[in-house]
Design an enzyme around this catalytic site. Sequence first.
Site, PDB file in Angstrom:
ATOM      1  N   THR A 179      -2.980   1.829 -14.692  1.00 15.39           N
ATOM      2  CA  THR A 179      -3.064   0.625 -15.053  1.00 15.39           C
ATOM      3  C   THR A 179      -4.653  -0.125 -14.200  1.00 15.39           C
ATOM      4  OG1 THR A 179      -1.440  -0.289 -13.449  1.00 15.39           O
ATOM      5  CG2 THR A 179      -1.239  -0.075 -15.402  1.00 15.39           C
ATOM      6  N   ASP A 201       1.207  -1.792   0.204  1.00 11.69           N
ATOM      7  CA  ASP A 201       0.252  -0.021  -0.240  1.00 11.69           C
ATOM      8  C   ASP A 201       0.776   0.983  -0.138  1.00 11.69           C
ATOM      9  OD1 ASP A 201      -2.073   2.084   0.602  1.00 11.69           O
ATOM     10  OD2 ASP A 201      -2.966   1.174   1.980  1.00 11.69           O
ATOM     11  N   ASP A 232      -5.207   7.200  -6.004  1.00  6.03           N
ATOM     12  CA  ASP A 232      -6.015   8.596  -5.562  1.00  6.03           C
ATOM     13  C   ASP A 232      -6.980   8.964  -4.552  1.00  6.03           C
ATOM     14  OD1 ASP A 232      -5.654  11.849  -6.195  1.00  6.03           O
ATOM     15  OD2 ASP A 232      -7.655  10.912  -7.964  1.00  6.03           O
ATOM     16  N   TYR A 255      -7.854   3.066 -15.573  1.00 12.25           N
ATOM     17  CA  TYR A 255      -7.779   3.259 -16.938  1.00 12.25           C
ATOM     18  C   TYR A 255      -7.358   2.621 -17.881  1.00 12.25           C
ATOM     19  CZ  TYR A 255      -8.008   8.799 -15.003  1.00 12.25           C
ATOM     20  OH  TYR A 255      -7.974  10.024 -14.487  1.00 12.25           O
TER      21      TYR A 255
END
Length: 167
Positions: A121, A9, A33, A124
């Site tokens: 990846t 993470d 994000d 998108y």
Amino acid sequence: MKIELIKGDITKIQADAIVNAANSSLLGGGGVDGAIHRAGGKQILDECIEIRNQQGKCKTGEAVVTTAGNLPAKYVIHTVGPVWNGDEEKGSKLLANCYNNSLKLAESLEVKTIAFPNISTGVYRFPKELAGKIAIDEVKNFKSEVIEKVIFVCFDDENEEIYKKLL
């Protein structure tokens, strides 16, 4: 520059800067994000809003910086990856710009360690193999007197395997 590969993470990585695969609005979203905005707290969003008020949206391939809020980093470098549409030449150039502009920005901030997620990846849909090759090529070709270590942080097994093979 030393290159390291970690499966995990990115919000937990100790580095001077972590890179966020942002969207052009800079207001948080899904995937990496959303995780960075949630873990980093309101300070990151406030600074993103300030950047937007000054320059408008962030263009694909460009990079901007905020502090890291509650994250174990000094900075978050937000870069907007391309959405895959089948145009390999254009997509590849834009993705390469994400890595290059993030590294240039990191260098200007005197960053010694920087962590990258697998940009573009996820939602998108950029082909993972091609994205991994671009990421590694851009990092290997970037000459820096400042940056000492680049960490590629893979969230899933598939990306980790691709990066292991490419490295």
